[in-house]
Design a protein around this motif. Structure first.
Motif, PDB file in Angstrom:
ATOM      1  N   GLU A 191       0.851  -1.192   0.000  1.00 26.22           N
ATOM      2  CA  GLU A 191       0.000   0.000   0.000  1.00 26.22           C
ATOM      3  C   GLU A 191       0.883   1.236   0.000  1.00 26.22           C
ATOM      4  N   HIS A 192       0.463   2.266  -0.750  1.00 25.84           N
ATOM      5  CA  HIS A 192       1.233   3.502  -0.858  1.00 25.84           C
ATOM      6  C   HIS A 192       0.313   4.709  -0.833  1.00 25.84           C
ATOM      7  N   ARG A 193       0.842   5.809  -0.310  1.00 29.70           N
ATOM      8  CA  ARG A 193       0.201   7.134  -0.397  1.00 29.70           C
ATOM      9  C   ARG A 193       1.193   8.022  -1.126  1.00 29.70           C
ATOM     10  N   ILE A 243       3.644  10.797 -10.494  1.00 23.20           N
ATOM     11  CA  ILE A 243       3.420  10.837  -9.051  1.00 23.20           C
ATOM     12  C   ILE A 243       4.750  11.035  -8.335  1.00 23.20           C
ATOM     13  N   GLU A 244       4.674  11.547  -7.120  1.00 26.63           N
ATOM     14  CA  GLU A 244       5.862  11.718  -6.285  1.00 26.63           C
ATOM     15  C   GLU A 244       5.642  11.044  -4.940  1.00 26.63           C
ATOM     16  N   SER A 245       6.714  10.428  -4.427  1.00 26.88           N
ATOM     17  CA  SER A 245       6.641   9.706  -3.167  1.00 26.88           C
ATOM     18  C   SER A 245       7.974   9.813  -2.439  1.00 26.88           C
ATOM     19  N   GLU A 246       7.939   9.628  -1.141  1.00 28.50           N
ATOM     20  CA  GLU A 246       9.168   9.596  -0.351  1.00 28.50           C
ATOM     21  C   GLU A 246       9.847   8.229  -0.443  1.00 28.50           C
ATOM     22  N   ASN A 247       9.098   7.215  -0.900  1.00 27.49           N
ATOM     23  CA  ASN A 247       9.613   5.847  -0.955  1.00 27.49           C
ATOM     24  C   ASN A 247       9.706   5.357  -2.391  1.00 27.49           C
ATOM     25  N   ARG A 248      10.709   4.519  -2.646  1.00 31.16           N
ATOM     26  CA  ARG A 248      10.866   3.916  -3.967  1.00 31.16           C
ATOM     27  C   ARG A 248       9.806   2.834  -4.143  1.00 31.16           C
ATOM     28  N   MET A 249       9.236   2.751  -5.350  1.00 30.03           N
ATOM     29  CA  MET A 249       8.228   1.739  -5.649  1.00 30.03           C
ATOM     30  C   MET A 249       8.681   0.917  -6.844  1.00 30.03           C
ATOM     31  N   TRP A 260       7.681   3.033 -14.151  1.00 30.57           N
ATOM     32  CA  TRP A 260       9.062   3.336 -13.769  1.00 30.57           C
ATOM     33  C   TRP A 260       9.090   4.200 -12.513  1.00 30.57           C
ATOM     34  N   THR A 261      10.243   4.203 -11.838  1.00 31.44           N
ATOM     35  CA  THR A 261      10.498   5.066 -10.686  1.00 31.44           C
ATOM     36  C   THR A 261      11.948   5.524 -10.754  1.00 31.44           C
ATOM     37  N   ARG A 262      12.158   6.843 -10.534  1.00 30.62           N
ATOM     38  CA  ARG A 262      13.508   7.408 -10.527  1.00 30.62           C
ATOM     39  C   ARG A 262      13.644   8.378  -9.360  1.00 30.62           C
ATOM     40  N   LYS A 263      14.825   8.427  -8.777  1.00 28.43           N
ATOM     41  CA  LYS A 263      15.084   9.383  -7.705  1.00 28.43           C
ATOM     42  C   LYS A 263      15.324  10.756  -8.324  1.00 28.43           C
ATOM     43  N   HIS A 264      14.677  11.765  -7.766  1.00 24.06           N
ATOM     44  CA  HIS A 264      14.802  13.136  -8.254  1.00 24.06           C
ATOM     45  C   HIS A 264      14.957  14.034  -7.030  1.00 24.06           C
TER      46      HIS A 264
END
Length: 87
Positions: free
Chosen positions: A32-34, A47-53, A74-78
Motif C-alpha cells: 500500500e502507498h500514499r 506521481i511523487e513519493s518519499e519511498n521507492r516503488m 518506472w520510478t527514478r530518484k529526483h
C-alpha cells in the motif's frame, strides 16, 4: 528522457493525494502507498513519493480520472523524492 515523451504533461495546480495498492511484477507482493499526483497526460500521470516503488499493477482505492486500475511503469530518484510514471 525528453526525447522519448509521447504526450504533453499538464501540471496539477495543487497535488492530489493518491492512495493505492500495488502488486509488484518482481515479487508479486501486495504493497500500500500514499503518493501525490503532480502531473497528468492523455496516457498517464506522474506521481511523487518519499519511498521507492517497484513496477507493477496498481489498484486505486478511489478512482483517478475515472480509472480504478493502472500500471506503474518506472520510478527514478529526483532530489530527495522519487518520481514515478503510471499508465
Amino acid at each position: 528522457m525528453d526525447g522519448t515523451r509521447q504526450d504533453v504533461r499538464h501540471k496539477i495546480a495543487k497535488p492530489r493525494e493518491c492512495h493505492f495498492c500495488i502488486i509488484t511484477f518482481k515479487e508479486l507482493s501486495w504493497q500500500e502507498h500514499r503518493t501525490a499526483i503532480v502531473d497528468i497526460s492523455h496516457k498517464g500521470a506522474g506521481i511523487e513519493s518519499e519511498n521507492r516503488m517497484e513496477a507493477g499493477f496498481i489498484w486505486f482505492l478511489e478512482p483517478v480520472g475515472g480509472f480504478r486500475g493502472s500500471v506503474l511503469m518506472w520510478t527514478r530518484k529526483h532530489g530527495g523524492i522519487y518520481r514515478s510514471g503510471i499508465r
